[in-house]
Scaffold this active site. Structure first.
Site: not given
Length: 248
Positions: A8-9, A11, A15, A60, A87, A89-90
């Site tokens: 995972r990328h 910070e 974040n 990132r 990532e 999508h939020y």
């Protein structure tokens, strides 16, 4: 036996600010860059090398991969950039502070939005400036495939074609593969690899910038997996990820 390394990328700026990021293209913090360098150092010290890498189209993850490559003297490595590794999508939560959102809607609702398998957050309007339709990096992606929100189930459906059509064949061909991506695109892949249930996936938290090694059999079924590095520090980092969506 095959090996596959996931990371995972490091910070990111959001974040650090505890904000929902999703497809917003924020950069790494200084700590995030250091995490990526440390990951490269761990992999180098453990004797790893790679033939090909995969990452998203978000900086990132791309910069994390760069720093790992730099530390390992692998800047020449072929790299596949795919929106399928973005990532999750939020939606309308993109940019909101996680703790403030939990204070407004309740810890339980935010946990459902963050970690449930099949409940997406509220969607963006198609005209919202955060929508991906006018972003040049998605110009070749059919409009109907671009999300305005996603649950993890949607992210699994997005990630798996890349796994089946490109990554898995590379692994089977004997290539040493590194994937630098995001918390939820990696959770999606891990759910598939490990056969994690829809309910148990809620408890899976992936720390920033820590190499995760999968050893796979001839059918690409996991034999075992493990993080490289200080195990106590990794456990603390996983716990910190789990707490991000709480109001307290």
């Amino acid at each position: 036996m095959y090996k596959l390394v996931l990371i995972r990328h490091g910070e990111s700026t959001w974040n650090k600010e505890n904000r929902f990021t999703g497809w917003v293209d924020v950069d790494l913090t200084e700590q995030g860059r250091n995490e990526a360098y440390q990951a490269g150092e761990l992999l180098k010290e453990a004797g790893y090398t790679f033939d090909i890498a995969y990452t998203s189209v978000l900086k990132r993850a791309i910069r994390t991969l760069w720093h790992v490559q730099d530390k390992m003297d692998l800047m020449y490595l072929p790299v596949v950039h795919s929106w399928r590794l973005n990532e999750r999508h939020y939606g309308a939560l993109s940019g909101l502070n996680k703790a403030e959102t939990a204070a407004k809607f309740g810890d339980e609702q935010v946990l459902v939005w963050r970690r449930s398998y099949d409940t997406p957050p509220p969607a963006l309007e198609p005209t919202d400036e955060r929508a991906p339709f006018n972003d040049p990096r998605y110009a070749k992606v059919p409009r109907e495939q671009l999300p305005l929100t996603e649950c993890l189930k949607d992210t699994v459906a997005r990630v798996l074609p890349l796994w089946n059509e490109s990554i898995a064949p590379a692994v089977r061909a004997g290539k040493q593969v590194l994937i630098a991506a995001h918390g939820n695109s990696l959770r999606a892949l891990i759910k598939y690899l490990d056969g994690i249930s829809d309910s148990d996936i809620v408890g899976l938290n992936i720390p920033n910038g820590v190499p995760l090694v999968y050893e796979l059999d001839e059918n690409l079924k996991p034999i075992k997996h493990y993080y490289l590095g200080d195990q106590e520090a990794i456990a603390q980092a996983q716990a910190a990820v789990a707490k991000q969506g709480k109001a307290g």
